[in-house]
Design a protein around this motif. Structure first.
Motif, short mmCIF file in Angstrom:
data_model
loop_
_atom_site.label_atom_id
_atom_site.label_comp_id
_atom_site.label_asym_id
_atom_site.label_seq_id
_atom_site.Cartn_x
_atom_site.Cartn_y
_atom_site.Cartn_z
N MET A 164 0.84 -1.20 0.00
CA MET A 164 0.00 0.00 0.00
C MET A 164 0.88 1.26 0.00
SD MET A 164 -3.09 -1.34 0.22
CE MET A 164 -4.17 -0.05 0.76
N GLU A 165 2.19 1.07 -0.19
CA GLU A 165 3.10 2.21 -0.16
C GLU A 165 2.90 3.07 -1.41
OE1 GLU A 165 4.94 3.00 2.36
OE2 GLU A 165 4.36 1.20 3.45
N GLY A 166 2.84 4.37 -1.21
CA GLY A 166 2.67 5.28 -2.34
C GLY A 166 1.32 5.97 -2.37
N ILE A 167 0.50 5.71 -1.33
CA ILE A 167 -0.80 6.40 -1.25
C ILE A 167 -0.59 7.75 -0.59
CG2 ILE A 167 -3.15 6.28 -0.34
CD1 ILE A 167 -2.89 3.26 -0.24
N HIS A 168 -1.06 8.81 -1.24
CA HIS A 168 -0.95 10.16 -0.70
C HIS A 168 -2.31 10.83 -0.69
CE1 HIS A 168 3.40 9.73 -1.27
NE2 HIS A 168 3.16 9.36 -2.52
N ASP A 169 -2.43 11.86 0.11
CA ASP A 169 -3.66 12.65 0.14
C ASP A 169 -3.56 13.70 -0.97
OD1 ASP A 169 -5.95 14.00 0.64
OD2 ASP A 169 -5.53 14.48 2.73
N ILE A 170 -4.18 13.43 -2.11
CA ILE A 170 -4.04 14.31 -3.28
C ILE A 170 -5.36 15.00 -3.64
CG2 ILE A 170 -2.14 12.97 -4.27
CD1 ILE A 170 -4.33 11.73 -6.17
N GLU A 171 -6.33 14.95 -2.75
CA GLU A 171 -7.65 15.51 -3.08
C GLU A 171 -7.55 16.99 -3.44
OE1 GLU A 171 -12.13 15.91 -1.17
OE2 GLU A 171 -10.65 14.59 -0.22
N ASP A 172 -6.83 17.77 -2.61
CA ASP A 172 -6.74 19.20 -2.89
C ASP A 172 -6.00 19.46 -4.20
OD1 ASP A 172 -4.37 18.22 -1.70
OD2 ASP A 172 -3.72 20.26 -1.22
N LYS A 173 -5.02 18.63 -4.53
CA LYS A 173 -4.25 18.79 -5.77
C LYS A 173 -5.14 18.49 -6.97
CE LYS A 173 0.00 17.43 -3.38
NZ LYS A 173 -0.64 17.48 -2.05
N ALA A 174 -5.96 17.45 -6.85
CA ALA A 174 -6.88 17.10 -7.94
C ALA A 174 -7.90 18.22 -8.16
CB ALA A 174 -7.60 15.79 -7.63
N LYS A 175 -8.37 18.82 -7.08
CA LYS A 175 -9.35 19.91 -7.20
C LYS A 175 -8.72 21.14 -7.84
CE LYS A 175 -12.38 18.57 -3.37
NZ LYS A 175 -12.84 18.88 -1.98
N ARG A 176 -7.47 21.43 -7.48
CA ARG A 176 -6.76 22.58 -8.07
C ARG A 176 -6.57 22.37 -9.57
NH1 ARG A 176 -1.56 22.57 -5.37
NH2 ARG A 176 -1.01 24.18 -6.88
N ALA A 177 -6.21 21.13 -9.95
CA ALA A 177 -6.02 20.83 -11.37
C ALA A 177 -7.36 20.94 -12.12
CB ALA A 177 -5.44 19.42 -11.53
N HIS A 178 -8.43 20.60 -11.44
CA HIS A 178 -9.76 20.64 -12.06
C HIS A 178 -10.15 22.07 -12.43
CE1 HIS A 178 -13.83 19.42 -12.97
NE2 HIS A 178 -14.32 20.34 -12.12
N VAL A 179 -9.73 23.06 -11.62
CA VAL A 179 -10.08 24.46 -11.91
C VAL A 179 -9.02 25.15 -12.76
CG1 VAL A 179 -11.47 24.70 -9.84
CG2 VAL A 179 -9.04 25.29 -9.73
N GLY A 180 -8.03 24.39 -13.28
CA GLY A 180 -7.07 24.93 -14.24
C GLY A 180 -5.74 25.34 -13.67
N ALA A 181 -5.47 25.07 -12.39
CA ALA A 181 -4.17 25.43 -11.81
C ALA A 181 -3.08 24.50 -12.32
CB ALA A 181 -4.25 25.37 -10.29
N THR A 182 -1.86 25.03 -12.37
CA THR A 182 -0.70 24.21 -12.77
C THR A 182 -0.05 23.64 -11.52
OG1 THR A 182 -0.30 25.55 -14.74
CG2 THR A 182 1.53 24.21 -13.92
N GLU B 208 -12.24 13.91 -10.75
CA GLU B 208 -13.32 13.25 -10.00
C GLU B 208 -12.99 11.78 -9.76
OE1 GLU B 208 -17.04 13.87 -11.90
OE2 GLU B 208 -17.05 16.04 -11.55
N ASP B 209 -12.41 11.15 -10.76
CA ASP B 209 -12.02 9.73 -10.61
C ASP B 209 -10.89 9.59 -9.60
OD1 ASP B 209 -13.90 9.23 -12.51
OD2 ASP B 209 -12.49 8.89 -14.16
N LEU B 210 -9.98 10.54 -9.58
CA LEU B 210 -8.87 10.51 -8.62
C LEU B 210 -9.41 10.66 -7.19
CD1 LEU B 210 -6.19 12.73 -10.40
CD2 LEU B 210 -6.03 10.28 -9.97
N ILE B 211 -10.39 11.55 -7.01
CA ILE B 211 -10.97 11.75 -5.68
C ILE B 211 -11.73 10.49 -5.24
CG2 ILE B 211 -12.69 13.08 -4.38
CD1 ILE B 211 -11.84 15.52 -6.13
#
Length: 611
Positions: free
Chosen positions: A65-83, A264-267
């Motif tokens: 299970m190594e490699g799981i990170h909390d990326i929800e905020d990153k996925a949301k930022r990418a969704h609104v067009g952030a780099t 959305e799939d990432l979240i």
């Protein structure tokens, strides 16, 4: 669930132990929010998922299970067009890799018996994007480094940067090695100021070297000058580096856009991966404790077989059989101090909390547990100086609170019920409290030193005595629980072993109620009879085992004889058939010969008559 009970039963220690098994912050969130449930179906499902995780770990050895990170905020930022920065993109790629790996490794195959519906339902719901995962890994080397393979343009720019660097260095080398400039230079070295190549020139020769001054030494004796002959080359290098940065930003923006499209799939994956990390943490804890999934019943009873307190070292813990809720609803445990009474009732309470939290319990197969609507516990010294409460007052305050909330579906645990006050009044209060709990229909387990409670348990229907065993010979407890036997104080026996005067012991007996002495003697006789019965039972079990072994050996011999007999009969039948067939063939041949001879004789007779 009663928060005070969770504290005194040390449920937090189990949670802390479980936290060490999690692989990510997502799994830790589930563990931190874990609370016992009183919903039967929910408890059953959470126990089943733990069993599946345990079985997979035993079969596979390890589920990474190594490699799981909390990326929800990153996925949301990418969704609104952030780099996103390279580090964030790498974490997203890691999560995609883990999701893909888990989905593949836990899908099973036709060749392997691999059927775990609860966990596989989670893994089947994971989204995989191998193309995006590979693109990120190809483009990004580290948290702040982009690979040359990220794009053809980037590779070309970097190649030109290397070539330009070499050209500038070559030009500067020719300058610092020339005899004309050597006397002007502080050192024959090439240096950098900012992103510009410079050479160290002695301050007094400033006018002799044409160029731009970028810096000077702290003493002022050295000036760092960019010769005019390489100014344009440095400008070109600067332009190439700006082009490189622009291309890197374009690549990161492109990768971020790809991530934004699947945000959305990432979240959704995040929620599933966190749940799986939590479930496998429960499985790892189960494997470590050699725990089992208890049989869940709806009849509000428990039957623990060789239960071991999960926080005591495996080498030191004494397994115990404890049951409550069928033949009796209240269990009164007596015995000497440090005999294991508190550990026993804590084990019961902790097992109930663990079961209702979906955790396996360290016991033997066949153990059955139920689901209580609430678990109440009054354990330990709760003396409070701040609230000016004595031990007795504190226990009574807690007991009053319990009696107000208890229902017929509750489990109540009391440690040293009625202690801390006058023994006569304390015993009377203890009996009254047990009666009240009994009338509410709740299941109760309590420890005490009062002889009155032993008598109460002997005479009251639905109440049973139990004792922690004590070895008078070694003056030490065995920590074994004996249900159905009231405990004996052993004070006189211990004193006698410690060579207290016989006269003092006899005088002490005179001050005790005769009935109490008689009861103690009865208890002693019961204990002796129990030990004798236990020895006889063990002997009988040993003989039974020997008989079963002899019977098994006899059955095996009989099976071999019967198998051999069948072979002999089969062989005999085969030989008989062969002999019969040969005899028939011979007789058929003889008949053919006879018919042939008969035909020949008839023909001769016929010819004679014709002649």
């Amino acid at each position: 669930m009663n928060e005070k009970s969770l504290r005194v039963l040390e449920f937090n220690k189990i949670i802390d132990k479980l936290k060490t098994k999690a692989s990510s912050s997502l799994g830790l969130k589930h563990i931190e929010n874990l609370k016992p449930s009183n919903n039967f179906n929910e408890v059953k499902n959470t126990l089943l998922e733990t069993s599946e995780a345990q079985a997979i770990l035993i079969k596979r050895g390890l589920v990474s299970m190594e490699g799981i990170h909390d990326i929800e905020d990153k996925a949301k930022r990418a969704h609104v067009g952030a780099t996103l920065d390279p580090g964030a993109l790498l974490k997203i790629a890691d999560c995609l890799r883990v999701a893909r790996s888990l989905k593949k490794s836990l899908e099973g195959s036709e060749e392997e018996d691999f059927n775990y519906p609860i966990i596989q339902a989670h893994t089947n719901a994971l989204y995989t994007y191998r193309d995006i995962e590979d693109r990120i890994y190809t483009s990004i080397i580290g948290e702040s480094e982009i690979s040359d393979n990220a794009s053809t343009t980037l590779r070309t720019i970097r190649r030109r940067i290397v070539q330009k660097n070499q050209s500038i260095r070559s030009k500067l080398n020719s300058i610092i090695s020339s005899t004309t400039y050597q006397k002007y230079l502080q050192d024959n070295i090439i240096s950098m100021r900012g992103d510009r190549f410079v050479i160290p020139v002695k301050a007094e020769y400033r006018s002799s070297v044409s160029g731009i001054v970028h810096d000077q030494s702290s003493s002022g004796a050295t000036l760092f000058i960019e010769p005019m002959s390489i100014v344009e080359m440095n400008n070109e290098l600067r332009k190439l580096k700006l082009d490189e940065q622009e291309e890197i930003e374009r690549i990161l923006a492109e990768l971020s856009a790809m991530v934004g499209e699947i945000s959305e799939d990432l979240i959704s994956n995040q929620a599933i991966l966190g749940k799986l990390d939590f479930v496998f943490a429960k499985g790892k804890l189960s494997v470590e404790m050699r725990a089992i999934e208890p049989v869940l019943n709806e009849d509000k009873y428990f039957n623990i077989k060789n239960g071991r307190h999960p926080m005591i070292d495996k080498r030191d813990v004494v397994p115990n059989n404890i049951y409550l809720g069928r033949e009796f609803d209240t269990l009164v445990i007596t015995g000497p101090n440090t005999g294991g009474k508190t550990v026993t009732i804590k084990t019961v309470g902790l097992f109930a909390l663990m079961t209702q939290s979906g955790l396996h319990i360290p016991a033997d197969f066949g153990t059955s547990m139920c689901v209580y609507d609430n678990i109440f516990a009054d354990i330990g010294d709760e003396q409070s100086i701040e609230q000016s409460l004595s031990t007795f007052s504190s226990h009574m305050t807690n007991t009053v609170s319990i009696l107000k909330e208890v229902t017929c579906d509750s489990l109540v645990i009391f440690d040293e019920l009625g202690a801390g006050t006058d023994p006569v009044e304390g015993a009377a209060l203890a009996i009254a409290i047990l009666e009240d709990v009994n009338m509410a229909g709740a299941k109760c387990i309590a420890t005490t030193h009062y002889s009155e409670l032993k008598n109460y348990a002997l005479t009251k229907k639905g109440v049973e005595n139990a004792a922690v065993e004590f070895d008078v010979e070694t003056l030490s407890p065995t920590y074994r629980l004996l249900i159905g036997v009231p405990g004996k104080s052993n004070a006189f026996e211990i004193s006698k072993k410690l060579v207290l005067s016989e006269y003092v012991i006899n005088r002490a007996k005179e001050f005790i109620n005769t009935e109490n002495i008689e009861l103690e003697d009865v208890l002693q006789n019961v204990e002796k009879n129990r030990l004798k019965a236990e020895e006889e039972r063990l002997e009988a079990e040993k003989l039974k085992q020997e008989i079963e072994e002899v019977k098994a050996e006899y059955d095996e011999r009989l099976r071999r004889v019967m198998a051999q007999r069948e072979k002999i009969i089969s062989k005999a039948k085969s030989e008989a058939f062969s002999i019969t067939r040969q005899a028939k063939e011979q007789s058929d041949n003889i008949l053919k010969e006879l018919r042939k001879l008969e035909t020949q004789m008839a023909s001769k007779e016929k010819h004679k008559k014709i002649e």
